[in-house]
Enzyme design. Structure first.
Site, short mmCIF file in Angstrom:
data_model
loop_
_atom_site.label_atom_id
_atom_site.label_comp_id
_atom_site.label_asym_id
_atom_site.label_seq_id
_atom_site.Cartn_x
_atom_site.Cartn_y
_atom_site.Cartn_z
N GLU A 112 13.54 -52.43 11.67
CA GLU A 112 12.55 -52.67 12.92
C GLU A 112 11.15 -53.02 12.27
O GLU A 112 10.80 -52.14 11.22
CB GLU A 112 12.66 -51.49 13.72
N ARG A 140 22.37 -41.06 5.49
CA ARG A 140 21.05 -41.70 5.12
C ARG A 140 20.53 -40.92 3.70
O ARG A 140 21.30 -40.06 3.45
CB ARG A 140 20.08 -41.63 6.11
N LYS A 150 9.59 -43.56 8.38
CA LYS A 150 8.31 -44.46 8.75
C LYS A 150 7.26 -43.67 9.53
O LYS A 150 6.26 -43.99 9.41
CB LYS A 150 8.91 -45.83 9.20
P1 ATP Z 1 13.01 -44.52 9.65
O1 ATP Z 1 13.61 -43.36 10.12
O2 ATP Z 1 12.37 -44.27 8.36
O3 ATP Z 1 11.82 -44.94 10.42
P2 ATP Z 1 14.93 -46.29 10.82
O4 ATP Z 1 16.36 -46.05 10.57
O5 ATP Z 1 14.12 -46.21 12.00
O6 ATP Z 1 14.17 -45.57 9.53
P3 ATP Z 1 14.90 -49.11 10.54
O7 ATP Z 1 14.00 -50.21 10.36
O8 ATP Z 1 15.47 -48.90 12.12
O9 ATP Z 1 14.25 -47.66 10.36
O10 ATP Z 1 16.18 -49.21 9.76
C1 ATP Z 1 17.04 -50.34 9.28
C2 ATP Z 1 18.07 -49.80 8.62
O11 ATP Z 1 17.79 -49.04 7.55
C3 ATP Z 1 18.87 -49.31 9.44
O12 ATP Z 1 20.31 -49.79 9.76
C4 ATP Z 1 18.84 -47.77 9.12
O13 ATP Z 1 20.14 -47.01 9.44
C5 ATP Z 1 18.68 -47.94 7.45
N1 ATP Z 1 17.96 -46.74 7.08
C6 ATP Z 1 16.93 -46.26 7.35
N2 ATP Z 1 16.63 -45.29 6.69
C7 ATP Z 1 17.40 -44.80 5.82
C8 ATP Z 1 17.83 -43.90 5.04
N3 ATP Z 1 16.95 -42.91 4.47
N4 ATP Z 1 19.04 -44.38 4.04
C9 ATP Z 1 20.02 -45.07 4.24
N5 ATP Z 1 19.59 -45.97 5.47
C10 ATP Z 1 18.70 -45.92 6.14
MG MG Z 2 14.27 -47.11 13.80
#
Ligand code: ATP
Ligand code: MG
Length: 558
Positions: free
Chosen positions: A42, A267, A277
Site C-alpha cells: 500500500e 510476519r 508503518k
Molecule cells: P505495516 O503493518 O507495516 O503497515 P502492511 O502489511 O500494512 O505493513 P503493506 O504495504 O500492506 O503493509 O504490505 C505489503 C506486503 O508486505 C503485504 O503482503 C504484507 O503482508 C507484507 N508485510 C508487511 N509487513 C511485513 C512483515 N513485518 N513481515 C513480512 N511481511 C510483511
Molecule cells: Mg496495510
C-alpha cells in the site's frame, strides 16, 4: 502428499519452505499451470525490513518456479503522498535486487471491474445496500454464538442496484450507505458476517482523480486484483488467515477469471525496533528521527543509508526462513549477515574518531616516509597502499592513559606501543593546556622497528593512527539501536513505545581524522578497530560524513 514431498526432495529445486511445498502439491494436483505471485504494497509509507521478507519470498518463489512476480500498488485507499511513496517503493525493490519487468500494476486500475463485480453480486442477491452507521454496525455485529443483526439485508435487489448507482454518482454523503456482501450473519468467523465491501468516501485519488466517491474495501479489492492479474498464489501475512474464507467467497461468487489461492506466513518481527508503518510514520512526524531514511530506521531506505548491502538483507531473509508461527528475530542475526558480507568486500582504512596529537620528536621536520599497509588481509588480491608516516600524527585519545590501570597495554607515559604498519613509539612527555587537558604527546620512534623489518622488539598492543598533515577531517556518526528494550512495545500502562527510545541512539564524532581518501557516497570501509562505515550522502567536498554500519563485534552495548 508424502509421495509428493519425496518427489520434491528428489527434485532439489522444489525443496524449500512450506509455501513451496504447497505450490508443488498444487502443481502436481493440476491446480496450477504456472506460478504467478505479487508483492502488493500500500503506497502509504516507506518499505521496511519486514517488507523485504515478503519481497524476497514473492519474487524468490516466482523465480524458483520459473514464474512471474507482479509489483502491484494496492492503492484502493485514496491518500495524498502516494507519489513519493511509490517512487521509494520501486527504488527499494530494485535496490534489493528484484525486477518486476513489465508487470507493474495498480489496484485502482480495476475500480471499474470491481464495481461491475459488485453489481453482479447485487443482481445475484449476494450483496445489498445498508444504512447502518459504523457505530451501529459495531453494535449489531453480535457475539460468539449470537448472530449479527442486519435490518437492510432483505432490501429488494432493484432498490440496492439503484442506490449503489446513486452512491457512485455522488448523491450521498460519506458514511450514509455501504454495500455489504450477503454471506452469513451467524458465522463464527466475524469477517463473514455480511462484511462491508464498498464505502462512500468523497476523496481525491492520486490516479483516478475525482472519478470515484465510492471505494472498495481491501477484502473485496484484493482477491479481485489477484484474480484479474492471474495470480496463482497470493502470499500474505498471518493476520489475513481469518479473511481467507472471504477472499475465496469473492472469487467464487463473481465472474473473476482466476482462482487465486491465498497462503499465509508469519510476519517478521525484529528486536529493538518497531516495524509497522503507522509507528514508523510517528517516529518521522514527531521528529524522533531525521526522516524515513534515517540510518537508525528499519526502513529499506534507512538500512541503505546506514550502509547495509542488498546481499546481506537477502541472506538474512533466507536464513530466517518462512513459517506460520509468530516469532521475533534478534537484530544480532541481521548484523551477523551484514558483517559476513562486509568483511569480504570492505577495504580497511584508518580513522581516528577522537584525535590526540602526537609529535615524534626524533623524526625530521617536513619529511615523511611511506609505509605499506594491506587493503584487506582477507583478500590479498586487493593489494596494498602506502601511508605517510611523519613527525605529526593523530592517535585515538582513548589509546592513551596518563595513569593506566594494570592491564592497559597501549600508550602511557614511558610506555611503548606499535603504530599499525609503522613503528614502535614511546611516550616521553605529556603536554597540557592551562585547564589541565592533554593536548599533545611528545614521543620518540624506534627506527629499527619498522613493520615487516628484522627487529625482534615486541610490544603488547598495536594502535591505529593518521598523519596529521596528510589526513582529512570527517564527521563520523555512531549508531546504536533506536530502542533500548528488546521489545519496544513492552511498556507500563499509560506510556507507549516512544518512551522506550534510546536517548543515545546516535553519537556524532564531529572532529574525526581519516586517511586522505576520496571515496564517493555509498562506498564502504572497515575502519580498523571501529567497525564498518559508509560514506553518507551528507558528505560535501571538503567535509566527509560517515555512518557506522555496524561495529566489529556483536551485542547490545548498553
Ligand atoms: P505495516 O503493518 O507495516 O503497515 P502492511 O502489511 O500494512 O505493513 P503493506 O504495504 O500492506 O503493509 O504490505 C505489503 C506486503 O508486505 C503485504 O503482503 C504484507 O503482508 C507484507 N508485510 C508487511 N509487513 C511485513 C512483515 N513485518 N513481515 C513480512 N511481511 C510483511
Ligand atoms: Mg496495510
Amino acid at each position: 502428499m508424502a509421495e509428493i514431498q519425496e518427489k520434491a526432495a528428489e527434485e532439489k529445486v522444489m525443496a524449500g519452505n512450506f509455501i513451496h511445498d504447497e505450490i508443488v502439491a498444487d502443481t502436481k494436483e493440476g491446480h496450477c499451470d504456472a506460478v504467478h505471485t505479487r508483492f502488493p504494497p500500500e503506497p502509504n509509507g516507506y518499505l521496511h525490513i519486514g517488507h523485504a521478507k515478503s519481497i524476497c519470498l514473492n519474487f524468490g518463489t516466482a523465480k524458483k518456479f520459473g514464474g512471474i512476480c507482479n509489483l502491484r500498488f494496492d492503492d484502493t485507499n485514496p491518500s495524498k503522498e502516494e507519489e513519493e511513496f511509490m517512487d521509494s517503493i520501486k527504488a527499494d525493490v530494485r535496490w534489493l535486487g528484484f525486477d518486476w519487468q513489465d508487470n507493474l500494476f495498480f489496484a485502482s486500475d480495476y475500480f471499474e471491474k470491481m464495481y461491475e463485480y459488485a453489481v453482479e453480486l447485487i443482481k445475484a442477491g449476494k450483496a445489498y445496500v445498508c444504512e447502518l452507521s459504523a457505530e451501529q454496525m459495531r453494535e449489531y455485529r453480535g457475539s460468539i454464538g449470537v448472530p449479527a443483526v442486519s435490518p437492510y439485508r432483505d432490501r429488494p435487489i432493484e432498490e440496492s442496484l439503484r442506490i449503489f448507482e446513486e452512491m457512485r454518482a455522488g448523491k450521498y454523503a460519506d458514511g450514509q450507505y455501504t454495500l455489504r456482501a450477503k454471506i452469513d450473519l451467524a458465522s463464527p468467523n466475524f469477517v463473514m458476517r455480511d462484511p462491508v465491501i464498498y464505502r462512500i468516501q468523497h476523496s481525491h485519488h492520486n490516479r483516478t482523480g475525482d472519478d470515484w466517491c465510492i471505494y472498495p474495501m481491501y477484502d473485496f479489492a484484493h482477491p479481485i486484483s489477484d484474480s484479474l492479474e492471474g495470480i496463482s498464489h497470493s502470499i500474505c501475512t498471518m493476520e489475513f488467515e481469518i479473511h481467507r474464507p472471504l477472499y475465496e467467497w469473492v472469487i467464487e461468487n463473481t465472474s473473476c477469471p482466476t482462482k487465486s489461492r491465498q497462503i499465509e506466513f508469519a510476519r517478521l518481527n525484529l528486536t529493538h525496533t518497531v516495524m509497522s508503518k503507522r509507528f514508523l510514520r510517528r517516529l518521522v512526524e514527531e521528529g524522533h528521527v531525521n526522516g524515513w531514511d534515517d540510518p537508525r530506521m528499519p526502513t529499506i531506505s534507512g538500512l541503505r543509508r546506514r550502509g547495509y548491502t542488498p546481499e546481506a538483507i537477502r541472506d538474512f531473509c533466507d536464513r530466517i526462513g518462512v513459517a506460520k508461527a509468530e516469532s521475533t528475530v534478534d537484530t544480532a542475526l541481521l548484523e551477523h549477515c551484514l558483517r559476513e558480507d562486509l568483511n569480504a568486500r570492505a577495504d580497511r582504512v584508518m580513522c581516528v574518531l577522537d584525535p590526540l596529537k602526537v609529535v615524534i620528536t626524533n623524526f625530521p621536520e617536513g619529511e615523511h616516509e611511506m609505509v605499506p599497509i594491506e587493503n584487506n588481509p582477507e583478500k590479498p588480491e586487493r593489494g596494498k597502499r602506502l601511508l605517510p608516516f611523519g613527525r605529526e600524527l593523530y592517535i585515538e585519545r582513548s589509546d592513551f592513559m596518563e595513569e593506566p590501570p594494570k592491564k592497559f597495554f597501549r600508550l602511557s607515559p614511558g610506555a611503548e606501543v606499535r603504530l599499525k604498519s609503522a613503528y614502535i613509539i614511546k611516550c616521553e612527555e605529556v603536554v597540557k593546556d592551562e585547564a589541565g587537558n592533554i593536548i599533545e604527546l611528545r614521543c620518540t620512534y624506534d627506527p629499527e622497528t619498522r613493520s615487516g623489518g628484522t627487529s625482534t622488539k615486541k610490544v603488547k598492543a598495536t594502535i591505529h593512527w593518521v598523519n596529521a598533515r596528510e589526513c582529512r577531517n570527517a564527521e563520523v556518526r555512531l549508531y546504536d539501536y533506536l530502542f533500548t528494550a528488546d521489545d519496544p512495545y513492552d511498556v507500563p500502562e499509560g506510556s507507549d513505545f516512544i518512551d522506550n527510545l534510546n536517548p543515545d541512539s546516535v553519537q556524532v564524532m564531529a572532529d574525526a581524522r581519516i586517511e586522505a581518501l576520496y571515496p564517493l557516497p555509498g562506498e564502504r570501509f572497515q575502519f580498523l578497530r571501529h567497525g564498518y562505515f559508509v560514506v553518507d550522502p551528507d558528505t560535501e567536498n571538503d567535509r566527509f560524513v560517515f555512518n557506522r554500519i555496524v561495529s566489529l563485534k556483536g551485542g547490545f552495548k548498553k
